[in-house]
Design a protein around this motif. Structure first.
Motif, PDB file in Angstrom:
ATOM      1  N   VAL A  27       0.854  -1.186   0.000  1.00 39.50           N
ATOM      2  CA  VAL A  27       0.000   0.000   0.000  1.00 39.50           C
ATOM      3  C   VAL A  27       0.887   1.232   0.000  1.00 39.50           C
ATOM      4  CG1 VAL A  27      -1.908   1.199   1.164  1.00 39.50           C
ATOM      5  CG2 VAL A  27      -1.643  -1.285   1.441  1.00 39.50           C
ATOM      6  N   GLY A  28       0.559   2.192  -0.863  1.00 38.60           N
ATOM      7  CA  GLY A  28       1.343   3.426  -0.812  1.00 38.60           C
ATOM      8  C   GLY A  28       1.402   4.198  -2.102  1.00 38.60           C
ATOM      9  N   THR A  29       2.327   5.147  -2.144  1.00 36.44           N
ATOM     10  CA  THR A  29       2.486   6.099  -3.238  1.00 36.44           C
ATOM     11  C   THR A  29       3.877   5.953  -3.844  1.00 36.44           C
ATOM     12  OG1 THR A  29       0.924   7.656  -2.243  1.00 36.44           O
ATOM     13  CG2 THR A  29       2.528   8.573  -3.799  1.00 36.44           C
ATOM     14  N   HIS A  30       3.953   6.114  -5.146  1.00 32.53           N
ATOM     15  CA  HIS A  30       5.231   6.010  -5.861  1.00 32.53           C
ATOM     16  C   HIS A  30       6.205   7.046  -5.305  1.00 32.53           C
ATOM     17  CE1 HIS A  30       8.083   5.992  -9.228  1.00 32.53           C
ATOM     18  NE2 HIS A  30       7.578   4.818  -9.552  1.00 32.53           N
ATOM     19  N   ASP A  31       7.481   6.665  -5.166  1.00 33.10           N
ATOM     20  CA  ASP A  31       8.438   7.573  -4.535  1.00 33.10           C
ATOM     21  C   ASP A  31       8.802   8.766  -5.412  1.00 33.10           C
ATOM     22  OD1 ASP A  31       9.811   6.114  -6.385  1.00 33.10           O
ATOM     23  OD2 ASP A  31      11.455   5.513  -5.059  1.00 33.10           O
ATOM     24  N   THR A  32       8.585   8.652  -6.728  1.00 29.02           N
ATOM     25  CA  THR A  32       8.884   9.762  -7.640  1.00 29.02           C
ATOM     26  C   THR A  32       7.619  10.447  -8.134  1.00 29.02           C
ATOM     27  OG1 THR A  32      10.909   8.676  -8.396  1.00 29.02           O
ATOM     28  CG2 THR A  32      10.016  10.426  -9.788  1.00 29.02           C
ATOM     29  N   ASN A  90       3.321  -0.330   4.304  1.00 28.69           N
ATOM     30  CA  ASN A  90       3.712   0.739   3.394  1.00 28.69           C
ATOM     31  C   ASN A  90       4.777   0.227   2.409  1.00 28.69           C
ATOM     32  OD1 ASN A  90       4.650   3.141   2.173  1.00 28.69           O
ATOM     33  ND2 ASN A  90       4.270   4.321   4.038  1.00 28.69           N
ATOM     34  N   ILE A  91       4.587   0.511   1.118  1.00 30.70           N
ATOM     35  CA  ILE A  91       5.546   0.007   0.117  1.00 30.70           C
ATOM     36  C   ILE A  91       6.929   0.605   0.292  1.00 30.70           C
ATOM     37  CG2 ILE A  91       3.797  -0.526  -1.626  1.00 30.70           C
ATOM     38  CD1 ILE A  91       4.475   2.097  -3.005  1.00 30.70           C
ATOM     39  N   ASN A  92       7.059   1.696   1.028  1.00 30.56           N
ATOM     40  CA  ASN A  92       8.403   2.263   1.173  1.00 30.56           C
ATOM     41  C   ASN A  92       9.312   1.399   2.056  1.00 30.56           C
ATOM     42  OD1 ASN A  92       7.735   2.875   3.853  1.00 30.56           O
ATOM     43  ND2 ASN A  92       7.465   5.070   3.482  1.00 30.56           N
ATOM     44  N   ARG A  93       8.777   0.320   2.630  1.00 29.46           N
ATOM     45  CA  ARG A  93       9.642  -0.609   3.363  1.00 29.46           C
ATOM     46  C   ARG A  93      10.596  -1.337   2.422  1.00 29.46           C
ATOM     47  NH1 ARG A  93       4.691  -3.347   2.775  1.00 29.46           N
ATOM     48  NH2 ARG A  93       4.755  -5.594   2.364  1.00 29.46           N
ATOM     49  N   PHE A  94      10.318  -1.264   1.110  1.00 31.03           N
ATOM     50  CA  PHE A  94      11.190  -1.881   0.113  1.00 31.03           C
ATOM     51  C   PHE A  94      12.001  -0.838  -0.658  1.00 31.03           C
ATOM     52  CE2 PHE A  94       7.528  -4.855   0.414  1.00 31.03           C
ATOM     53  CZ  PHE A  94       8.208  -5.931   0.950  1.00 31.03           C
ATOM     54  N   ALA A  95      12.022   0.377  -0.180  1.00 33.48           N
ATOM     55  CA  ALA A  95      12.721   1.451  -0.883  1.00 33.48           C
ATOM     56  C   ALA A  95      14.212   1.122  -1.009  1.00 33.48           C
ATOM     57  CB  ALA A  95      12.542   2.778  -0.136  1.00 33.48           C
TER      58      ALA A  95
END
Length: 345
Positions: free
Chosen positions: A295-300, A340-345
């Motif tokens: 779940v989340g928003t694209h980092d760019t 949150n998908i940023n856990r894979f950033a």
């Protein structure tokens, strides 16, 4: 001009769409029916992992909200999709019976697991040991719900039934444009189809294939779902769905003889009645390596968002996660780290 474009309409897609309806937002959904996992799923809403007698991820917390959510869709569409359906766990040994007693005494499971185990009274079921009953479980008729909701969207010109072409997205500072339609935000809920999405396919979506067998038996007469090696879920009209298998290697859409034989072999230990095989279904579940949603928003590109990775308990998790995603988009609320998908950033 719409507020949102949604790509994909399984459990994740309908969860987002219904949440947008409740918030008075406008949307356009793209769906090509290429992903079948939500449509073939048994739709059992159950917060307990019955293999180990433990609580599923946030199971108790999400249960009441999920049922209320689907009943709200019933009211919107003036149709019935949700029924109470007790689940009985077939024990394989006295040791499992004792483990059930221990689990039922834990505070987190107490309201769901009956402390009184039951003796089998259905002659169509072989159960040499006792049965444990799970309270508050429901069945959601997902295929019917999704088809009816698509008809509702089609009537209001909010549904486009065609493949979505990722290369045709034009990303702006304040939104996106796709085939002449401008939207403030775009949410992808493509299920396993996300592996073809150039904006999010770096995320560790694994996917596993599940297959079900549908049987007809006039003598089984089950009023509850049975959890043995596989689930046996009554569908009405003497029909029962049995499954599902788990295959991490095969990503084809076709049903297989191997999966059917595996299901029927296991069911020989359980079924004591005559039945005929009616059909077989398959779908690829969108599962994640760490067994948590995406779940989340694209980092760019801050106008592109994702709701995916609901795995085997999407019916339970979808409504909650859709609300959290839209709160993060509309209100700036921070998504929790574990999904949150940023856990894979």
């Amino acid at each position: 001009m719409v507020d949102y474009i949604i790509v994909g309409f399984g459990i994740a897609g309908v969860s987002v769409t219904e949440e947008l309806e409740r918030r008075g937002k406008t949307y356009l959904v793209y769906e090509d029916s290429s992903q079948k996992a939500s449509r073939v799923a048994a739709g059992v809403c159950n917060p307990v992992v019955l293999k180990r007698f433990t609580m599923a991820w946030r199971g108790g917390e999400l249960m009441d909200g999920a049922i209320s959510f689907y009943k709200g869709i019933e009211e919107r569409l003036s149709q019935s999709f949700v029924d109470e359906l007790p689940v009985l766990r077939r024990f394989n040994s006295v040791e499992e019976e004792n483990l059930w007693y221990e689990a039922a005494d834990r505070p987190v499971l107490r309201e769901f697991l009956s402390e009184n185990i039951l003796k089998n009274k259905n002659e169509g079921i072989g159960a040499p040991f006792y049965l444990g009953k799970v309270h508050k479980t429901h069945k959601v008729a997902l295929s019917q719900l999704l088809s009816s909701y698509m008809a509702y969207m089609k009537a209001k010109n909010s549904l486009i039934e065609e493949p979505f072409v990722h290369d045709d997205i034009e990303i702006l500072d304040n939104g996106v444009v796709y085939k002449g339609v401008k939207a403030r935000h775009l949410i992808f809920s493509e299920g396993y189809g996300m592996v073809q999405n150039p904006y999010f396919n770096q995320l560790p979506l694994v996917g596993n294939k599940g297959e079900y067998v549908i049987i007809k038996s006039e003598t089984l007469r089950l009023k509850e779902a049975i959890k043995a090696a596989f689930f046996i879920v009554p569908l009405g009209n003497d029909l029962y769905k049995i499954g599902a298998t788990y295959d991490h290697q095969d990503k084809s859409k076709e049903t297989t003889e191997a999966a059917r034989d595996k299901i029927l072999k296991k069911m020989k230990e359980v079924l004591r009645c005559e039945y005929t095989i009616v059909s077989q279904e398959s779908g690829i579940r969108p599962t994640v390596r760490d067994r948590r949603p995406l779940v989340g928003t694209h980092d760019t590109y801050k106008v592109l968002h994702l709701l995916n990775g609901l795995g085997t308990r999407g019916v339970l998790m979808g409504p909650f996660l859709a609300k959290q995603l839209l709160n993060s988009i509309e209100k700036g609320e921070t998504l929790e780290a574990e999904y949150n998908i940023n856990r894979f950033a």
